[in-house]
Design an enzyme around this catalytic site. Structure first.
Site, short mmCIF file in Angstrom:
data_model
loop_
_atom_site.label_atom_id
_atom_site.label_comp_id
_atom_site.label_asym_id
_atom_site.label_seq_id
_atom_site.Cartn_x
_atom_site.Cartn_y
_atom_site.Cartn_z
N LYS A 132 5.85 -4.57 -4.78
CA LYS A 132 7.29 -4.31 -4.84
C LYS A 132 7.89 -4.23 -3.44
O LYS A 132 8.99 -4.69 -3.20
CB LYS A 132 7.52 -2.99 -5.60
CG LYS A 132 8.97 -2.62 -5.80
CD LYS A 132 9.61 -3.49 -6.84
CE LYS A 132 11.08 -3.21 -7.03
NZ LYS A 132 11.78 -4.36 -7.64
N TRP B 135 -2.91 -2.72 -1.68
CA TRP B 135 -2.59 -4.11 -2.01
C TRP B 135 -3.35 -4.94 -1.00
O TRP B 135 -3.09 -4.86 0.20
CB TRP B 135 -1.07 -4.34 -1.90
CG TRP B 135 -0.62 -5.68 -2.38
CD1 TRP B 135 -0.32 -6.04 -3.66
CD2 TRP B 135 -0.38 -6.84 -1.57
NE1 TRP B 135 0.07 -7.35 -3.71
CE2 TRP B 135 0.05 -7.86 -2.44
CE3 TRP B 135 -0.50 -7.13 -0.22
CZ2 TRP B 135 0.36 -9.14 -1.99
CZ3 TRP B 135 -0.19 -8.40 0.24
CH2 TRP B 135 0.24 -9.39 -0.65
N ARG C 186 4.96 0.04 -6.23
CA ARG C 186 4.90 -0.82 -5.04
C ARG C 186 3.94 -1.98 -5.23
O ARG C 186 3.97 -2.93 -4.44
CB ARG C 186 4.45 0.01 -3.83
CG ARG C 186 5.46 1.03 -3.38
CD ARG C 186 4.86 2.00 -2.41
NE ARG C 186 4.68 1.47 -1.09
CZ ARG C 186 5.44 1.77 -0.04
NH1 ARG C 186 6.45 2.58 -0.19
NH2 ARG C 186 5.21 1.26 1.14
N LYS D 80 12.07 -15.78 -11.06
CA LYS D 80 11.80 -14.73 -12.03
C LYS D 80 10.76 -15.22 -13.04
O LYS D 80 9.82 -14.52 -13.36
CB LYS D 80 13.12 -14.41 -12.75
CG LYS D 80 13.37 -13.01 -13.13
CD LYS D 80 13.96 -12.10 -12.10
CE LYS D 80 13.20 -11.98 -10.84
NZ LYS D 80 13.86 -11.30 -9.77
N HIS E 255 16.87 -37.49 -6.92
CA HIS E 255 16.25 -37.84 -5.63
C HIS E 255 14.78 -37.48 -5.62
O HIS E 255 14.17 -37.36 -4.56
CB HIS E 255 17.00 -37.14 -4.48
CG HIS E 255 18.43 -37.55 -4.43
ND1 HIS E 255 18.82 -38.79 -3.99
CD2 HIS E 255 19.57 -36.91 -4.83
CE1 HIS E 255 20.14 -38.88 -4.10
NE2 HIS E 255 20.62 -37.76 -4.62
N GLU F 33 7.19 -15.65 -11.48
CA GLU F 33 6.47 -14.45 -11.04
C GLU F 33 5.97 -13.59 -12.20
O GLU F 33 4.95 -12.94 -12.05
CB GLU F 33 7.29 -13.62 -10.04
CG GLU F 33 8.50 -12.94 -10.59
CD GLU F 33 9.25 -12.14 -9.53
OE1 GLU F 33 8.61 -11.57 -8.64
OE2 GLU F 33 10.49 -12.09 -9.61
N GLU G 188 16.92 -18.38 -8.60
CA GLU G 188 16.52 -17.02 -9.00
C GLU G 188 15.85 -17.05 -10.38
O GLU G 188 14.85 -16.38 -10.62
CB GLU G 188 17.75 -16.10 -8.98
CG GLU G 188 17.58 -14.74 -9.65
CD GLU G 188 16.48 -13.86 -9.04
OE1 GLU G 188 15.87 -14.24 -8.04
OE2 GLU G 188 16.24 -12.79 -9.63
N ASN H 223 -1.55 1.62 5.78
CA ASN H 223 -0.66 0.61 5.23
C ASN H 223 -0.31 -0.32 6.38
O ASN H 223 0.06 0.15 7.44
CB ASN H 223 0.60 1.29 4.67
CG ASN H 223 1.58 0.30 4.09
OD1 ASN H 223 1.27 -0.87 3.93
ND2 ASN H 223 2.77 0.79 3.78
N GLY H 224 -0.43 -1.64 6.19
CA GLY H 224 -0.09 -2.57 7.25
C GLY H 224 -1.30 -3.39 7.67
O GLY H 224 -2.27 -3.50 6.93
N CYS I 131 0.83 -1.21 0.00
CA CYS I 131 0.00 0.00 0.00
C CYS I 131 0.86 1.26 0.00
O CYS I 131 1.89 1.31 0.67
CB CYS I 131 -0.89 0.02 1.22
SG CYS I 131 -1.92 -1.43 1.35
C1 F6R Z 1 11.42 -10.99 -6.96
C2 F6R Z 1 11.43 -9.90 -6.01
C3 F6R Z 1 11.16 -10.24 -4.59
C4 F6R Z 1 12.02 -9.36 -3.66
C5 F6R Z 1 11.63 -9.61 -2.20
C6 F6R Z 1 12.50 -8.84 -1.24
O1 F6R Z 1 11.70 -10.53 -8.25
O2 F6R Z 1 11.60 -8.76 -6.35
O3 F6R Z 1 11.35 -11.58 -4.33
O4 F6R Z 1 13.37 -9.66 -3.88
O5 F6R Z 1 10.29 -9.24 -2.01
O6 F6R Z 1 12.42 -7.47 -1.46
P1 F6R Z 1 13.54 -6.51 -0.89
O7 F6R Z 1 14.79 -6.81 -1.60
O8 F6R Z 1 13.02 -5.13 -1.18
O9 F6R Z 1 13.63 -6.78 0.58
#
Ligand code: F6R
Length: 605
Positions: free
Chosen positions: A600, A74, A27, A483, A502, A486, A479, A98-99, A2
């Site tokens: 984000k 959000w 965000r 990626k 395994h 998501e 990773e 927010n929260g 949010c």
């Molecule tokens: C994936 C991604 C998330 C962030 C995670 C941590 O592409 O962006 O997995 O890496 O939410 O976010 P930060 O780095 O802001 O703590």
């Protein structure tokens, strides 16, 4: 998650609040709204979906007013519908939040028993109704706000407008960040510096438990005991111009292609190529005395931590624990006296990582944070901050923050090793030279994007895709899988190549592409053997390597990587997996920059 903006102003606020909400889009959100005070009365417009929907409502039914609050939501409690969108309002108050208010059920039951009706499923509406009830008892606004704050449990940032009080706004911070912006005859509140970028660059970051009363000309901050406090004013470095995509189709694409530049910038801050040394900021502790390193982070930042574990253990021979932040404090970790705990976070606000940081701090560890946002809560609560200098990252899927974090972690690992005496000054100089080569090699990889695009188009219809690697490339495999899932919504997993037999190898058939990450040397022969086992079961192997080796004939595709030193190779292999995900998502037509359900900055547990 949010986003919040509030303006106690002297000219129409809606256009400016909409600009701020636009800056907060990065965000992640699924509904938005604004409320203003006009002629002493509160009114609001809210819309499900993106800001365009809210703009449309506002153009049909404009809102006047020189004081207002705005929000991007959000969803946590209740679906992303208009009734659940903020601001939540009664005739008396309008609130954005927010929260999470953890005790909202008990408070709601109490209010319902008092005959008060609710119109949304949110925890936030409870705050609006509680505050209204307090005001109806005749309490002064600030008294009523204090009383309500004392009843709330959980993590929240709040911004409040009150009927008839055009020159007044309240804010509170408990667990979720809230920033005051100082203006000229106006004052502001925002969930981060980005929200306030077009409004003010003189910012006050509220501390935990703080609440604030704003008028056009005054800002009075109180601590959790309702005592007036002074908090430091800082000057924001966030650009006031709207960050745009330039010639790129998506922010994620822009951020992928920016990597040679931003990694060079980041390394420029930590390397002295002439002296062949690493320059870290002054340390409040001696690196040579660090007995153990604990690395904690979430998501992509967690994979950066996993890569760093290999570097620190291999080069500096210091034991390392790596934890997912949401698990860390609940496993009751055993700390080593004098240990160094490093928290990696692009945003510097991720709730779980911040909670882990505070846990380690209470336990007496030295606290370092590796963050992109230097005004963030984690940075402010750390003994040592190592910024990653990636510049604003807008795409929800982290790309340049990953490679910049890795660049900083690689530099740190080398310096730690030097301090520990496991490598010589000459070795450091060699590592510095190797790191310096990274940006040019990254540019070379990016220039072959059409090859990766073709591979991505070929596999975009797959239901499942596996990424495999060994050693330091295992976190890169994870990773890659994160990626891909998501942003393209293709199910993907990253495995240690040796682990396939395994269990996961049961998934393999001709429909399952497997991306093998196997730079020449080290464990590559072993990874290649595992890829052979996959091909023997008709799996489609796509090899990322500087050496096609013996499987050239049978594999489905090969993306040729440049050869490089061991230290920087994991940084380089991040690029093809990012590009693969990006092009697969484009092929599938998903919302690359704002994938469904994701935010984000994850400021709830
Ligand atoms: C994936 C991604 C998330 C962030 C995670 C941590 O592409 O962006 O997995 O890496 O939410 O976010 P930060 O780095 O802001 O703590």
């Amino acid at each position: 998650m949010c986003g919040i903006v509030g303006i106690v102003g002297n000219s129409p606020v809606v256009p400016r609040m909409m600009e701020s909400l636009k800056r907060l889009e990065y965000r992640g959100y699924d509904s938005a709204g604004v409320a203003t005070l006009s002629g002493g009365n509160l009114d609001r417009r809210r819309a499900q979906g993106k800001l365009d929907a809210l703009s449309e409502k506002l153009s049909l039914e404009p809102l006047d007013g020189t004081s207002g609050i705005g929000h991007t939501r959000w969803a946590t409690h209740g679906q992303p519908t208009e009734p659940n969108a903020h601001p939540h309002m009664t005739e008396q108050v309008a609130i954005v939040h927010n929260g999470i208010i953890e005790n909202f059920k008990a408070l709601k039951a109490e209010l319902i028993a008092d005959g008060i009706a609710f119109e949304s499923e949110t925890d936030t509406e409870v705050v609006a109704r509680l505050l209204t009830r307090e005001l109806e008892t005749g309490a002064y606004p600030s008294q009523a706000f204090q009383t309500v704050l004392a009843r709330l449990e959980g993590a929240f940032a709040l911004c409040v407008l009150i009927k008839g009080e055009e020159n007044l706004m309240f804010g509170a911070r408990e667990g979720s960040p809230l920033v005051v912006g100082l203006g000229n005859g106006e004052n502001y509140l925002g969930s981060d510096a980005m929200a306030l970028a077009g409004l003010s660059n003189h910012l006050i970051y509220l501390e935990e438990g703080d609440w604030v009363e704003l008028s056009r000309t005054a800002v009075q901050i109180f601590d959790r005991n309702n005592q007036p406090v002074e908090r430091q004013v800082s000057i924001s470095q966030v650009a006031t111009t709207m960050i745009d995509k330039g010639n790129h189709r998506h922010f994620m694409q822009k951020e992928i292609y920016e990597q040679p530049t931003v990694v060079a910038q980041a390394l420029g801050r930590y390397l002295d190529p002439n002296a062949g040394t690493i320059c870290l900021p002054d340390m409040p502790f001696d690196l040579a005395d660090v007995p153990k390193v604990t690395l904690v982070a979430c998501g992509t930042s967690f994979y950066a931590a996993q890569v760093a574990r290999y570097w620190i253990e291999k080069i500096a021979r210091v034991p390392v624990d790596v934890d997912i932040a949401s698990e860390f404090r609940y496993r009751d970790p055993v700390y080593t006296d004098g240990g160094l705990a490093i928290f990696i976070s692009q945003s510097g606000e991720t709730m779980d990582t911040l909670a882990a940081l505070r846990h380690a701090k209470v336990a007496g560890q030295h606290i370092a944070s590796i963050v992109n946002v230097t005004g963030s809560t984690m940075a402010r609560e750390s003994d040592l901050v190592l910024p990653i200098y990636a510049g604003p990252e807008v795409g929800v899927a982290s790309t340049k923050a990953f490679t910049c974090s890795l660049s900083v972690l690689a530099s740190f690992s080398v310096e730690l090793a030097h301090a520990k005496g496991t490598i010589t000054a000459a070795d450091v100089a060699e590592y510095v030279t190797e790191l310096e080569h990274a940006p040019a090699l990254m540019a070379k990889i990016l220039s072959k994007d059409h090859e990766i695009e073709a591979i991505a188009q070929d596999i975009a219809d797959a239901r499942d895709i596996l990424f495999v690697g060994r050693g330091i490339y295992f976190p890169i495999a994870m990773e890659g899988a994160l990626k891909l899932k998501e942003i393209s919504y293709i199910h993907a997993e990253g495995y240690a190549a040796g682990e396939l037999k395994h269990g996961p190898i049961a998934l393999i058939d001709e429909n399952v592409p497997v991306i093998g990450i196997a730079p020449d040397g080290g464990l590559s022969d072993k990874t290649v053997s595992n890829l052979q086992e996959i091909m023997a079961r008709k799996g489609k192997v796509i090899l990322l390597s500087d050496n096609k080796g013996s499987i050239a004939e049978d594999m489905h595709a090969h993306f040729e990587m440049p050869s490089a030193g061991d230290l920087i190779t994991p940084i380089l292999y991040a690029l093809p997996v990012q590009m693969l995900s990006y092009f697969a998502a484009v092929e599938k037509g998903t919302d690359v920059d704002m994938p469904r359900n994701l935010a984000k900055s994850v400021t709830v547990e």
